[in-house]
Scaffold this active site. Structure first.
Site, PDB file in Angstrom:
ATOM      1  N   GLU A 244       3.927  -6.735   1.826  1.00  0.00           N
ATOM      2  CA  GLU A 244       3.529  -6.956   0.380  1.00  0.00           C
ATOM      3  C   GLU A 244       3.404  -5.751  -0.606  1.00  0.00           C
ATOM      4  O   GLU A 244       2.507  -5.418  -1.194  1.00  0.00           O
ATOM      5  CB  GLU A 244       2.206  -7.441   0.390  1.00  0.00           C
ATOM      6  CG  GLU A 244       2.046  -8.748   1.313  1.00  0.00           C
ATOM      7  CD  GLU A 244       0.560  -9.227   1.779  1.00  0.00           C
ATOM      8  OE1 GLU A 244      -0.377  -8.465   1.383  1.00  0.00           O
ATOM      9  OE2 GLU A 244       0.296 -10.243   2.400  1.00  0.00           O
ATOM     10  N   PRO A 245       4.710  -5.218  -0.804  1.00  0.00           N
ATOM     11  CA  PRO A 245       4.736  -3.948  -1.518  1.00  0.00           C
ATOM     12  C   PRO A 245       4.663  -4.403  -3.044  1.00  0.00           C
ATOM     13  O   PRO A 245       5.046  -5.121  -3.565  1.00  0.00           O
ATOM     14  CB  PRO A 245       6.159  -3.346  -1.305  1.00  0.00           C
ATOM     15  CG  PRO A 245       7.137  -4.587  -1.029  1.00  0.00           C
ATOM     16  CD  PRO A 245       6.125  -5.632  -0.386  1.00  0.00           C
ATOM     17  N   GLY A 246       3.782  -3.622  -3.796  1.00  0.00           N
ATOM     18  CA  GLY A 246       3.612  -3.758  -5.149  1.00  0.00           C
ATOM     19  C   GLY A 246       3.964  -2.514  -6.098  1.00  0.00           C
ATOM     20  O   GLY A 246       4.981  -2.681  -6.642  1.00  0.00           O
TER      21      GLY A 246
ATOM     22  N   TYR B  95       0.311  -1.897 -12.028  1.00  0.00           N
ATOM     23  CA  TYR B  95      -1.365  -1.847 -12.546  1.00  0.00           C
ATOM     24  C   TYR B  95      -1.376  -1.375 -13.689  1.00  0.00           C
ATOM     25  O   TYR B  95      -2.401  -0.503 -14.208  1.00  0.00           O
ATOM     26  CB  TYR B  95      -2.187  -1.196 -11.184  1.00  0.00           C
ATOM     27  CG  TYR B  95      -1.763  -1.534 -10.012  1.00  0.00           C
ATOM     28  CD1 TYR B  95      -2.434  -2.945  -9.914  1.00  0.00           C
ATOM     29  CD2 TYR B  95      -1.020  -1.011  -9.133  1.00  0.00           C
ATOM     30  CE1 TYR B  95      -2.293  -3.380  -8.663  1.00  0.00           C
ATOM     31  CE2 TYR B  95      -0.577  -1.551  -7.959  1.00  0.00           C
ATOM     32  CZ  TYR B  95      -1.176  -2.802  -7.563  1.00  0.00           C
ATOM     33  OH  TYR B  95      -1.024  -3.478  -6.431  1.00  0.00           O
TER      34      TYR B  95
ATOM     35  N   CYS C 164     -13.611   3.098 -28.758  1.00  0.00           N
ATOM     36  CA  CYS C 164     -14.854   3.529 -28.850  1.00  0.00           C
ATOM     37  C   CYS C 164     -15.563   3.907 -27.516  1.00  0.00           C
ATOM     38  O   CYS C 164     -16.527   3.315 -27.260  1.00  0.00           O
ATOM     39  CB  CYS C 164     -15.744   2.804 -29.784  1.00  0.00           C
ATOM     40  SG  CYS C 164     -14.840   2.602 -31.390  1.00  0.00           S
ATOM     41  N   GLU C 165     -15.082   4.543 -26.701  1.00  0.00           N
ATOM     42  CA  GLU C 165     -15.632   4.979 -25.333  1.00  0.00           C
ATOM     43  C   GLU C 165     -15.082   6.376 -24.971  1.00  0.00           C
ATOM     44  O   GLU C 165     -14.055   6.564 -25.091  1.00  0.00           O
ATOM     45  CB  GLU C 165     -15.033   4.026 -24.069  1.00  0.00           C
ATOM     46  CG  GLU C 165     -15.148   2.513 -24.159  1.00  0.00           C
ATOM     47  CD  GLU C 165     -16.629   2.130 -23.468  1.00  0.00           C
ATOM     48  OE1 GLU C 165     -17.133   3.025 -22.846  1.00  0.00           O
ATOM     49  OE2 GLU C 165     -16.981   1.154 -23.715  1.00  0.00           O
TER      50      GLU C 165
ATOM     51  N   GLY D 190       0.585  -1.170  -0.177  1.00  0.00           N
ATOM     52  CA  GLY D 190       0.043   0.204   0.003  1.00  0.00           C
ATOM     53  C   GLY D 190       0.776   1.293   0.142  1.00  0.00           C
ATOM     54  O   GLY D 190       0.155   2.299  -0.125  1.00  0.00           O
TER      55      GLY D 190
ATOM     56  N   ARG E 265      -5.930   2.736 -15.729  1.00  0.00           N
ATOM     57  CA  ARG E 265      -6.129   3.513 -14.601  1.00  0.00           C
ATOM     58  C   ARG E 265      -6.527   4.970 -14.882  1.00  0.00           C
ATOM     59  O   ARG E 265      -7.318   5.515 -13.863  1.00  0.00           O
ATOM     60  CB  ARG E 265      -4.526   3.772 -13.977  1.00  0.00           C
ATOM     61  CG  ARG E 265      -3.691   2.472 -13.640  1.00  0.00           C
ATOM     62  CD  ARG E 265      -2.657   2.586 -12.487  1.00  0.00           C
ATOM     63  NE  ARG E 265      -2.921   3.082 -11.417  1.00  0.00           N
ATOM     64  CZ  ARG E 265      -2.687   4.585 -11.206  1.00  0.00           C
ATOM     65  NH1 ARG E 265      -2.120   5.195 -11.909  1.00  0.00           N
ATOM     66  NH2 ARG E 265      -2.913   4.811  -9.851  1.00  0.00           N
TER      67      ARG E 265
ATOM     68  N   TYR F 206      -9.619   5.025 -12.363  1.00  0.00           N
ATOM     69  CA  TYR F 206      -9.716   5.821 -11.228  1.00  0.00           C
ATOM     70  C   TYR F 206      -9.294   7.441 -11.264  1.00  0.00           C
ATOM     71  O   TYR F 206      -9.266   8.100 -10.319  1.00  0.00           O
ATOM     72  CB  TYR F 206      -8.453   5.305 -10.324  1.00  0.00           C
ATOM     73  CG  TYR F 206      -7.927   3.901 -10.051  1.00  0.00           C
ATOM     74  CD1 TYR F 206      -8.915   3.096  -9.597  1.00  0.00           C
ATOM     75  CD2 TYR F 206      -6.930   3.358 -10.524  1.00  0.00           C
ATOM     76  CE1 TYR F 206      -8.885   1.828  -9.402  1.00  0.00           C
ATOM     77  CE2 TYR F 206      -6.667   1.866 -10.326  1.00  0.00           C
ATOM     78  CZ  TYR F 206      -7.808   1.056  -9.648  1.00  0.00           C
ATOM     79  OH  TYR F 206      -7.393  -0.291  -9.626  1.00  0.00           O
TER      80      TYR F 206
HETATM   81  C1  LIG Z   1      -2.979  -5.308  -4.068  1.00  0.00           C
HETATM   82  C2  LIG Z   1      -2.589  -6.035  -2.696  1.00  0.00           C
HETATM   83  C3  LIG Z   1      -1.056  -5.441  -2.275  1.00  0.00           C
HETATM   84  C4  LIG Z   1      -0.266  -4.537  -2.983  1.00  0.00           C
HETATM   85  O1  LIG Z   1      -0.545  -3.257  -2.734  1.00  0.00           O
HETATM   86  P1  LIG Z   1       0.457  -2.167  -3.368  1.00  0.00           P
HETATM   87  O2  LIG Z   1      -0.503  -0.851  -3.101  1.00  0.00           O
HETATM   88  O3  LIG Z   1       0.475  -2.230  -4.780  1.00  0.00           O
HETATM   89  O4  LIG Z   1       1.627  -2.159  -2.612  1.00  0.00           O
HETATM   90  C5  LIG Z   1      -0.583  -6.209  -1.340  1.00  0.00           C
HETATM   91  N1  LIG Z   1      -1.418  -6.900  -0.433  1.00  0.00           N
HETATM   92  C6  LIG Z   1      -2.501  -7.465  -0.940  1.00  0.00           C
HETATM   93  C7  LIG Z   1      -3.265  -8.352  -0.060  1.00  0.00           C
HETATM   94  C8  LIG Z   1      -3.118  -6.706  -2.084  1.00  0.00           C
HETATM   95  O5  LIG Z   1      -4.567  -7.009  -2.413  1.00  0.00           O
END
Ligand SMILES: *Cc1c(COP(=O)(O)O)cnc(C)c1O
Length: 417
Positions: free
Chosen positions: A273-275, A371, A342-343, A239, A312, A316
């Site tokens: 859990e960084p994404g 994403y 076409c949107e 997050g 995105r 969003y």
């Molecule tokens: C999407 C998600 C993440 C990653 O979130 P980021 O904002 O990309 O860091 C981590 N854990 C869970 C369970 C998620 O659904």
């Protein structure tokens, strides 16, 4: 520095001119920087050096095998949310002992697949899932290590579609439900409760919501200890936000310092859990201007990337910086940058000040590494973009552009009816 820089008036991805990548691989083209990915991973991971921890990259942010392999080589574990992501992580050589499985709707076949692989832990999100996990694991003669995903009811102050830890969200169990669920888990065959989990949302730009959630989780942890439960893992989810425009999210080092301060007296292995913070600014999307169009009310720049490539902005209302690949110092116009779909919702930018670009030239859409491709589709029967991973002077096509044959490959029987 993100390793996407202008050298001699030309945008480069590390050592390779963006225009050269387009000559080789066409547009629209996702380009990722290996050096940036490594740097982001190491900056994040080293922030928690003071605690036993596993950094489990969130596969859904960008699941290309090339990225997963690279991050695996840096020591990353993975956070998955489907059987398909498990398949990708294992294929990329990620040890199952570093994989955690989140998500509200795990199906029986997916549970089986993850138990067979012997992943580290399931982040369980409902009583139904807990019961199913117990019966599938018992049936297989296995034990499932679990955390329960707590919904701590804190407001992450982010876009409503990506806030997940509020009472009204579908994710996790509230504190009282969780207490009952842990009691139940202790009695179930095939279940070993080993952790606590939460993930409150995405693109957070302050630490307060994290710290508020952590405070609630720690108090909950103490109640679990009182019940005689031994909790070994604390999973705080992902997050942490990034800079798309003018956001000033905390540096991972600040996040780490704050957590180490709170957790040093709690003997648990931290899971993160960084994404987005790893992949977001490690990628750009290159696109060609197909037409420019003036109407009485607006100027449009029509490009060959669309909402099916990068959703995105449409989904969003997100901001992505857009720049010329070869800046020419032209006057600025206020334009909408739109795709061919076409949107009317198909845009990459609205009311954006952009130099007066011309048909045929290249634009770069920044912060597209997370994403981006993973949320792409074939809408309007558009073939999905190619993906390239640049490492120094070397560019590897990590996913080839889809062809018309790919587009209809799964419909071969449709004409035989
Ligand atoms: C999407 C998600 C993440 C990653 O979130 P980021 O904002 O990309 O860091 C981590 N854990 C869970 C369970 C998620 O659904």
């Amino acid at each position: 520095m993100h390793f996407f820089e202008y050298v001699d008036g030309q945008l480069h991805a590390e050592g390779v001119p963006a225009a050269e990548l387009v000559r080789r691989f066409g547009t629209p083209l996702y380009v990722y920087s290996a050096a940036t990915l490594r740097r982001h991973f190491e900056a994040f991971d080293s922030a928690f050096a003071g605690l036993p921890h596993i950094t489990c990259y969130s596969v859904k942010a960008n699941s290309n095998l090339g990225l997963l392999k690279l991050l695996g080589q840096c020591g990353a574990g993975m956070d998955i949310v489907s059987g398909g992501e498990l398949h990708r992580a294992l294929t990329a050589g990620i040890p199952a002992s570093r994989i955690v499985y989140s998500g509200v709707g795990k199906r029986e076949a997916e549970i089986r697949q993850a138990l067979e692989a012997n992943i580290l832990m399931f982040n369980v999100e409902s009583m139904g899932e807990l019961e199913r996990l117990s019966s599938v694991a018992s049936d297989m003669g296995k034990t499932a290590r679990i955390s329960l995903r707590i919904n701590p009811d804190v407001d992450p102050k982010t876009h409503p579609y990506i806030s997940t830890g509020m009472k009204k969200n579908k994710f996790g169990l509230d504190i009282e439900q969780s207490l009952a669920a842990y009691s139940r888990a202790m009695t179930l065959p095939g279940i070993e409760p080993v952790g606590i989990d939460c993930h409150i949302g995405s693109q957070l730009t302050t630490l307060e919501p994290f710290m508020e959630a952590l405070d609630r989780i720690i108090r909950f942890y103490d109640r679990l200890k009182g019940m005689g439960l031994r909790i070994e893992y604390l999973d705080l989810g992902g997050g942490l936000g990034i800079t798309y425009n003018e956001e000033e999210p905390p540096h991972p080092a600040e996040f780490g310092k704050a957590l180490v301060g709170v957790l040093k007296d709690h003997p648990m292995t931290l899971i993160l859990e960084p994404g987005r913070v790893i992949a977001g600014n490690s990628g750009i999307l290159l696109t060609e201007v197909v037409y420019t169009k003036k109407t009485p009310s607006k100027d449009f720049v029509i490009v060959d990337a669309a909402m099916n490539d990068l959703v995105r902005p449409s989904l969003y209302g997100s901001f992505h910086a857009i720049k010329e690949v070869t800046p020419k110092g032209r006057p600025v116009l206020n334009v909408d940058v739109v795709g061919p779909i076409c949107e009317s919702g198909d845009f990459l930018a609205k009311d954006r000040d952009l130099p007066a670009v011309e048909q045929g030239e290249l634009l770069a859409v920044f912060s597209a590494g997370a994403y981006g491709f993973t949320m792409s589709s074939n809408y309007n029967s558009r073939t999905r973009a190619a993906e390239v991973l640049v490492d120094g002077d070397k560019a590897t096509l990590v996913r080839r552009r889809e062809t018309y044959d790919d587009l209809i490959a799964l419909e071969k029987d449709a004409l035989n009816g």
